[in-house]
Write a protein that holds these residues in place. Structure first.
Motif, PDB file in Angstrom:
ATOM      1  N   ARG A 174       0.822  -1.212   0.000  1.00  0.00           N
ATOM      2  CA  ARG A 174       0.000   0.000   0.000  1.00  0.00           C
ATOM      3  C   ARG A 174       0.862   1.271   0.000  1.00  0.00           C
ATOM      4  O   ARG A 174       0.516   2.267  -0.616  1.00  0.00           O
ATOM      5  CB  ARG A 174      -0.907   0.015   1.227  1.00  0.00           C
ATOM      6  CG  ARG A 174      -1.954   1.111   1.235  1.00  0.00           C
ATOM      7  CD  ARG A 174      -2.740   1.082   2.557  1.00  0.00           C
ATOM      8  NE  ARG A 174      -3.214  -0.237   2.888  1.00  0.00           N
ATOM      9  CZ  ARG A 174      -4.380  -0.740   2.495  1.00  0.00           C
ATOM     10  NH1 ARG A 174      -5.191  -0.005   1.762  1.00  0.00           N
ATOM     11  NH2 ARG A 174      -4.729  -1.963   2.827  1.00  0.00           N
ATOM     12  N   TRP A 175       2.000   1.221   0.724  1.00  0.00           N
ATOM     13  CA  TRP A 175       2.831   2.413   0.916  1.00  0.00           C
ATOM     14  C   TRP A 175       3.945   2.468  -0.116  1.00  0.00           C
ATOM     15  O   TRP A 175       4.629   1.472  -0.359  1.00  0.00           O
ATOM     16  CB  TRP A 175       3.440   2.410   2.311  1.00  0.00           C
ATOM     17  CG  TRP A 175       2.473   2.720   3.413  1.00  0.00           C
ATOM     18  CD1 TRP A 175       1.430   1.958   3.831  1.00  0.00           C
ATOM     19  CD2 TRP A 175       2.479   3.877   4.255  1.00  0.00           C
ATOM     20  NE1 TRP A 175       0.773   2.564   4.869  1.00  0.00           N
ATOM     21  CE2 TRP A 175       1.392   3.743   5.158  1.00  0.00           C
ATOM     22  CE3 TRP A 175       3.288   5.007   4.335  1.00  0.00           C
ATOM     23  CZ2 TRP A 175       1.113   4.707   6.127  1.00  0.00           C
ATOM     24  CZ3 TRP A 175       3.008   5.960   5.301  1.00  0.00           C
ATOM     25  CH2 TRP A 175       1.929   5.814   6.182  1.00  0.00           C
ATOM     26  N   LEU A 176       4.124   3.652  -0.710  1.00  0.00           N
ATOM     27  CA  LEU A 176       5.200   3.908  -1.668  1.00  0.00           C
ATOM     28  C   LEU A 176       6.114   4.971  -1.067  1.00  0.00           C
ATOM     29  O   LEU A 176       5.677   6.101  -0.827  1.00  0.00           O
ATOM     30  CB  LEU A 176       4.623   4.415  -2.991  1.00  0.00           C
ATOM     31  CG  LEU A 176       3.497   3.570  -3.617  1.00  0.00           C
ATOM     32  CD1 LEU A 176       2.901   4.298  -4.814  1.00  0.00           C
ATOM     33  CD2 LEU A 176       4.013   2.201  -4.008  1.00  0.00           C
ATOM     34  N   VAL A 177       7.349   4.620  -0.789  1.00  0.00           N
ATOM     35  CA  VAL A 177       8.295   5.561  -0.181  1.00  0.00           C
ATOM     36  C   VAL A 177       9.048   6.284  -1.292  1.00  0.00           C
ATOM     37  O   VAL A 177       9.684   5.652  -2.144  1.00  0.00           O
ATOM     38  CB  VAL A 177       9.282   4.842   0.756  1.00  0.00           C
ATOM     39  CG1 VAL A 177      10.220   5.854   1.408  1.00  0.00           C
ATOM     40  CG2 VAL A 177       8.518   4.056   1.827  1.00  0.00           C
ATOM     41  N   VAL A 178       8.976   7.617  -1.276  1.00  0.00           N
ATOM     42  CA  VAL A 178       9.575   8.439  -2.330  1.00  0.00           C
ATOM     43  C   VAL A 178      10.531   9.440  -1.697  1.00  0.00           C
ATOM     44  O   VAL A 178      10.195  10.092  -0.701  1.00  0.00           O
ATOM     45  CB  VAL A 178       8.487   9.192  -3.126  1.00  0.00           C
ATOM     46  CG1 VAL A 178       9.109  10.140  -4.142  1.00  0.00           C
ATOM     47  CG2 VAL A 178       7.552   8.203  -3.817  1.00  0.00           C
ATOM     48  N   ASP A 179      11.717   9.569  -2.269  1.00  0.00           N
ATOM     49  CA  ASP A 179      12.696  10.559  -1.836  1.00  0.00           C
ATOM     50  C   ASP A 179      12.131  11.955  -2.102  1.00  0.00           C
ATOM     51  O   ASP A 179      11.864  12.326  -3.243  1.00  0.00           O
ATOM     52  CB  ASP A 179      14.002  10.337  -2.607  1.00  0.00           C
ATOM     53  CG  ASP A 179      15.088  11.348  -2.266  1.00  0.00           C
ATOM     54  OD1 ASP A 179      14.881  12.176  -1.353  1.00  0.00           O
ATOM     55  OD2 ASP A 179      16.148  11.308  -2.925  1.00  0.00           O
ATOM     56  N   GLY A 180      11.953  12.732  -1.019  1.00  0.00           N
ATOM     57  CA  GLY A 180      11.358  14.050  -1.149  1.00  0.00           C
ATOM     58  C   GLY A 180      12.354  15.186  -1.289  1.00  0.00           C
ATOM     59  O   GLY A 180      11.956  16.357  -1.232  1.00  0.00           O
ATOM     60  N   THR A 181      13.641  14.879  -1.474  1.00  0.00           N
ATOM     61  CA  THR A 181      14.648  15.928  -1.620  1.00  0.00           C
ATOM     62  C   THR A 181      14.784  16.340  -3.082  1.00  0.00           C
ATOM     63  O   THR A 181      14.410  15.602  -3.994  1.00  0.00           O
ATOM     64  CB  THR A 181      16.017  15.467  -1.091  1.00  0.00           C
ATOM     65  OG1 THR A 181      16.458  14.329  -1.855  1.00  0.00           O
ATOM     66  CG2 THR A 181      15.918  15.068   0.373  1.00  0.00           C
ATOM     67  N   GLY A 182      15.323  17.540  -3.296  1.00  0.00           N
ATOM     68  CA  GLY A 182      15.518  18.038  -4.650  1.00  0.00           C
ATOM     69  C   GLY A 182      14.430  19.008  -5.054  1.00  0.00           C
ATOM     70  O   GLY A 182      13.636  19.469  -4.233  1.00  0.00           O
ATOM     71  N   SER A 183      14.376  19.322  -6.340  1.00  0.00           N
ATOM     72  CA  SER A 183      13.418  20.307  -6.828  1.00  0.00           C
ATOM     73  C   SER A 183      11.999  19.741  -6.813  1.00  0.00           C
ATOM     74  O   SER A 183      11.792  18.522  -6.777  1.00  0.00           O
ATOM     75  CB  SER A 183      13.783  20.736  -8.255  1.00  0.00           C
ATOM     76  OG  SER A 183      13.510  19.684  -9.169  1.00  0.00           O
ATOM     77  N   VAL A 184      11.029  20.632  -6.857  1.00  0.00           N
ATOM     78  CA  VAL A 184       9.624  20.217  -6.909  1.00  0.00           C
ATOM     79  C   VAL A 184       9.376  19.318  -8.113  1.00  0.00           C
ATOM     80  O   VAL A 184       8.687  18.294  -8.015  1.00  0.00           O
ATOM     81  CB  VAL A 184       8.702  21.455  -6.951  1.00  0.00           C
ATOM     82  CG1 VAL A 184       7.269  21.047  -7.246  1.00  0.00           C
ATOM     83  CG2 VAL A 184       8.772  22.217  -5.633  1.00  0.00           C
ATOM     84  N   ASP A 185       9.954  19.678  -9.260  1.00  0.00           N
ATOM     85  CA  ASP A 185       9.759  18.876 -10.470  1.00  0.00           C
ATOM     86  C   ASP A 185      10.392  17.502 -10.339  1.00  0.00           C
ATOM     87  O   ASP A 185       9.808  16.492 -10.775  1.00  0.00           O
ATOM     88  CB  ASP A 185      10.346  19.597 -11.684  1.00  0.00           C
ATOM     89  CG  ASP A 185       9.508  20.793 -12.118  1.00  0.00           C
ATOM     90  OD1 ASP A 185       8.328  20.867 -11.719  1.00  0.00           O
ATOM     91  OD2 ASP A 185      10.044  21.643 -12.852  1.00  0.00           O
ATOM     92  N   ASP A 186      11.588  17.439  -9.745  1.00  0.00           N
ATOM     93  CA  ASP A 186      12.254  16.148  -9.569  1.00  0.00           C
ATOM     94  C   ASP A 186      11.427  15.222  -8.687  1.00  0.00           C
ATOM     95  O   ASP A 186      11.267  14.035  -8.973  1.00  0.00           O
ATOM     96  CB  ASP A 186      13.639  16.340  -8.954  1.00  0.00           C
ATOM     97  CG  ASP A 186      14.649  16.908  -9.936  1.00  0.00           C
ATOM     98  OD1 ASP A 186      14.360  16.882 -11.161  1.00  0.00           O
ATOM     99  OD2 ASP A 186      15.719  17.379  -9.496  1.00  0.00           O
ATOM    100  N   VAL A 187      10.902  15.785  -7.581  1.00  0.00           N
ATOM    101  CA  VAL A 187      10.102  14.962  -6.669  1.00  0.00           C
ATOM    102  C   VAL A 187       8.809  14.533  -7.354  1.00  0.00           C
ATOM    103  O   VAL A 187       8.376  13.379  -7.225  1.00  0.00           O
ATOM    104  CB  VAL A 187       9.805  15.721  -5.364  1.00  0.00           C
ATOM    105  CG1 VAL A 187       8.920  14.880  -4.449  1.00  0.00           C
ATOM    106  CG2 VAL A 187      11.105  16.082  -4.645  1.00  0.00           C
TER     107      VAL A 187
END
Length: 204
Positions: A174-187
């Motif tokens: 259910r959970w998707l872990v995403v790296d939230g660092t960097g530019s808004v577009d990259d995330v």
């Protein structure tokens, strides 16, 4: 039974949830909402919970207020949209109660989970996007002026972050872990790369 799809964004303060939830909702043509504060009643609850002047608010009272917000949110916004076949993207839902009031405040996790499942009357997200950001980065994004939750010290935010990671590890389907660092577009690109494969072909 609801026929739509509920996607939740979770994470600590300063992780970029609100921005990325809005980006994904726009891309999907989804209903965008948030907790707390996704309804007029919820807005009043949000003010109570986040006002720095309310230092005396007890941990259990905080948990109950969040559950009340969720019950109203589901009844007024989320369930009607799901019943209409819409995709709903929400900035926070039950995972935040587990991480903040359970792991962060130290309330019994099973009791917080029971309350969090009872309040939405069976509505639970099909997908949860966890934006994972180092605490130093989150602190820099937040700056000095903080609301009641952002300003909690004593290792609170570290416990919340660890709680989110534990929740994600316990429910990887259910959970998707995403790296939230960097530019808004990259995330946003990372979020889409994680979410897209999990959507039905008619939703992509």
């Amino acid at each position: 039974m609801p026929t739509g799809l509920l996607i939740a964004f979770e994470g600590g303060e300063g992780t970029g949830k609100s921005t990325q939830a809005a980006r994904l909702a726009e891309r999907l043509g989804a209903v965008l909402t948030r907790e707390p504060g996704g309804t007029a009643i919820g807005g009043r609850i949000r003010s109570l919970v986040l006002d720095p002047a309310n230092e005396e608010l007890a941990d259990r009272a905080e948990a109950l207020l969040m559950a009340a917000d969720r019950a109203q949110h589901v009844a007024e916004v989320i369930r009607p949209a799901l019943d209409a076949g819409r995709v709903v993207v929400t900035d926070r839902v039950a995972g935040s109660s587990l991480a903040y009031q359970g792991y962060g405040r130290g309330l019994p996790l099973d009791e917080v989970e029971h309350l969090s499942r009872w309040a939405p009357d069976g509505v639970w997200p099909e997908l949860v996007v966890l934006l994972d950001v180092p605490q130093a980065v989150a602190d820099e994004r937040l700056g000095a002026e903080r609301d009641r939750m952002e300003g909690v010290g004593d290792g609170f935010h570290g416990r919340v972050a660890a709680g989110f990671r534990a929740l994600a590890a316990a429910d990887p389907d259910r959970w998707l872990v995403v790296d939230g660092t960097g530019s808004v577009d990259d995330v946003a690109d990372r979020v889409w790369a994680a979410v897209d494969p999990r959507l039905g072909r008619d939703r992509a």
